[in-house]
Design an enzyme around this catalytic site. Structure first.
Site, PDB file in Angstrom:
ATOM      1  N   GLY A   1       0.811  -1.214   0.000  1.00  0.00           N
ATOM      2  CA  GLY A   1       0.000   0.000   0.000  1.00  0.00           C
ATOM      3  C   GLY A   1       0.840   1.257   0.000  1.00  0.00           C
TER       4      GLY A   1
ATOM      5  N   ILE B   1      -4.539  10.264  11.261  1.00  0.00           N
ATOM      6  CA  ILE B   1      -3.397  10.773  10.504  1.00  0.00           C
ATOM      7  C   ILE B   1      -3.896  11.561   9.303  1.00  0.00           C
ATOM      8  CG2 ILE B   1      -1.267  10.148   9.317  1.00  0.00           C
ATOM      9  CD1 ILE B   1      -1.341   9.452  12.327  1.00  0.00           C
TER      10      ILE B   1
ATOM     11  N   ASN C   1       1.177  -2.482   5.305  1.00  0.00           N
ATOM     12  CA  ASN C   1       0.457  -1.217   5.453  1.00  0.00           C
ATOM     13  C   ASN C   1      -0.883  -1.207   4.717  1.00  0.00           C
ATOM     14  OD1 ASN C   1       0.254   1.876   5.820  1.00  0.00           O
ATOM     15  ND2 ASN C   1       0.253   1.619   3.588  1.00  0.00           N
TER      16      ASN C   1
ATOM     17  N   ASP D   1      -3.380  -8.007  -5.415  1.00  0.00           N
ATOM     18  CA  ASP D   1      -4.509  -7.785  -4.517  1.00  0.00           C
ATOM     19  C   ASP D   1      -4.232  -8.541  -3.228  1.00  0.00           C
ATOM     20  OD1 ASP D   1      -6.914  -7.665  -3.167  1.00  0.00           O
ATOM     21  OD2 ASP D   1      -8.109  -8.583  -4.761  1.00  0.00           O
TER      22      ASP D   1
ATOM     23  N   SER E   1      -4.149  -0.040  14.241  1.00  0.00           N
ATOM     24  CA  SER E   1      -4.876   1.229  14.311  1.00  0.00           C
ATOM     25  C   SER E   1      -5.377   1.454  15.724  1.00  0.00           C
ATOM     26  CB  SER E   1      -6.062   1.206  13.346  1.00  0.00           C
ATOM     27  OG  SER E   1      -6.958   2.276  13.590  1.00  0.00           O
TER      28      SER E   1
ATOM     29  N   TYR F   1     -13.606  -3.059  10.489  1.00  0.00           N
ATOM     30  CA  TYR F   1     -12.213  -2.598  10.430  1.00  0.00           C
ATOM     31  C   TYR F   1     -11.504  -2.832  11.763  1.00  0.00           C
ATOM     32  CZ  TYR F   1      -8.335   0.707   9.654  1.00  0.00           C
ATOM     33  OH  TYR F   1      -7.103   1.290   9.527  1.00  0.00           O
TER      34      TYR F   1
ATOM     35  N   LYS G   1      -8.052  -5.014  12.680  1.00  0.00           N
ATOM     36  CA  LYS G   1      -6.873  -4.380  13.241  1.00  0.00           C
ATOM     37  C   LYS G   1      -6.519  -4.932  14.618  1.00  0.00           C
ATOM     38  CE  LYS G   1      -5.758  -1.747   9.831  1.00  0.00           C
ATOM     39  NZ  LYS G   1      -4.470  -1.935   9.123  1.00  0.00           N
TER      40      LYS G   1
END
Length: 241
Positions: free
Chosen positions: A10, A187, A88, A61, A141, A154, A158
Site C-alpha cells: 500500500g 493521521i 500497510n 490484490d 490502528s 475494520y 486491526k
C-alpha cells in the site's frame, strides 16, 4: 546503500508512501506495492530514488491468496529474500453495524486480516533461510485497540492482526526476526480530509498526526537499533489512548 530490501504494501500514497521514502532515506531498497494506483506507485518509486536509494514496483490484490503467492514467490526468486516487510495496505467499509452489508464485512476481513496471511506466508520461510536478522512491521490502528463507532469490521481486523503479530513474533524471535505493530490514530491523509473539526477535540494534542510521524516509528523498528524490540504495539495517536 544497504543491500537489504523491504517490501512496503500500500505504498502508492499516504502513510505507505511516507514509510517507503523514510526507509529509502535510511538506505534500504524498497519494493513498492500497489493494488490499483499504478501512477501513485510510480511517484513513490521516483521519491525513493530521489531519496538516494532504489527499488522496484510490485502489484497484487492483498485479498487474493493465489496472486499474492505467485507474485511474491516470483519476486523473491528473481531478487532474493527480503530483509523486511511492512504490512500497510488495508481497506475500510465504514458503517453502523446494523447497516453493514455482508460484503462490507467480508471484504474488510479478507483484505486486512486475510492479507496478513496472504502476504507473509510466501515471505517468512525465505526470510528464515537468510539466517540473518529481519523485520516485520504490521500497521494496526487506534480502532484495533479501542474500537470505533462505524468500524466494527475494520476494528476487528486491526485487533486481529495484533494478536497474529504477537504470536508470529514468538515463533520468529530465535531467528532474530522481529515482529511489531504500529497503531496510528487520526493521521492527515486523503482519507481524513473530510473529518469534522470535532474529531480534533478528542485528541489531547488537538491535531492530526502526519504520515511522516508514523513513518519515523516504522523506520526505527526496521533498524538495527530495534533488534531487541519484538511483540510490541507502538501507538502514534497524539495521546488518544
Amino acid at each position: 546503500m544497504k543491500q537489504e530490501t523491504i517490501l512496503v504494501t500500500g505504498a502508492s500514497k499516504g502513510i505507505g508512501r511516507a514509510i517507503a521514502i523514510r526507509l529509502a532515506e535510511a538506505g534500504y531498497q524498497i519494493v513498492v506495492h500497489y493494488g490499483r494506483d499504478e501512477a501513485g506507485a510510480q511517484e513513490t518509486l521516483q521519491a525513493v530514488r530521489a531519496a538516494g536509494s532504489d527499488g522496484r514496483i510490485i502489484s497484487f490484490d492483498i485479498a487474493n491468496r493465489d496472486e499474492c503467492r505467485k507474485k511474491l514467490e516470483q519476486d523473491v526468486k528473481e531478487h532474493g529474500a527480503y530483509y523486511g516487510t511492512v504490512l500497510n495496505a488495508a481497506i475500510t467499509r465504514d458503517n453502523a453495524f446494523p447497516a453493514l452489508e455482508d460484503e462490507d464485512w467480508d471484504d474488510v476481513i479478507d483484505a486486512n486480516l486475510g492479507g496478513f496471511y496472504n502476504v507473509l506466508k510466501p515471505l517468512v520461510m525465505p526470510m528464515i533461510r537468510r539466517r540473518a536478522p529481519g523485520r516485520i512491521v504490521v500497521m494496526s490502528s487506534v480502532s484495533g485497540l479501542a474500537g470505533n463507532r462505524g468500524q466494527t469490521n475494520y476494528a476487528a481486523t486491526k485487533a486481529g492482526i495484533i494478536a497474529a503479530a504477537k504470536s508470529l513474533a514468538i515463533e520468529l524471535a530465535k531467528r532474530k526476526i522481529t515482529v511489531n505493530c504500529v497503531a496510528p490514530g487520526v493521521i492527515e491523509t486523503e482519507m481524513t480530509k473530510d473529518l469534522p473539526d470535532m474529531v480534533k477535540d478528542q485528541i489531547p494534542m488537538q491535531r492530526y498526526g502526519s504520515p511522516e510521524e508514523v513513518a519515523g516509528v516504522v523506520a526505527f523498528l526496521c533498524s538495527e537499533e530495534a533488534s531487541y524490540i519484538t511483540r510490541q504495539v507502538i501507538s502514534v495517536n497524539g495521546g488518544m489512548l
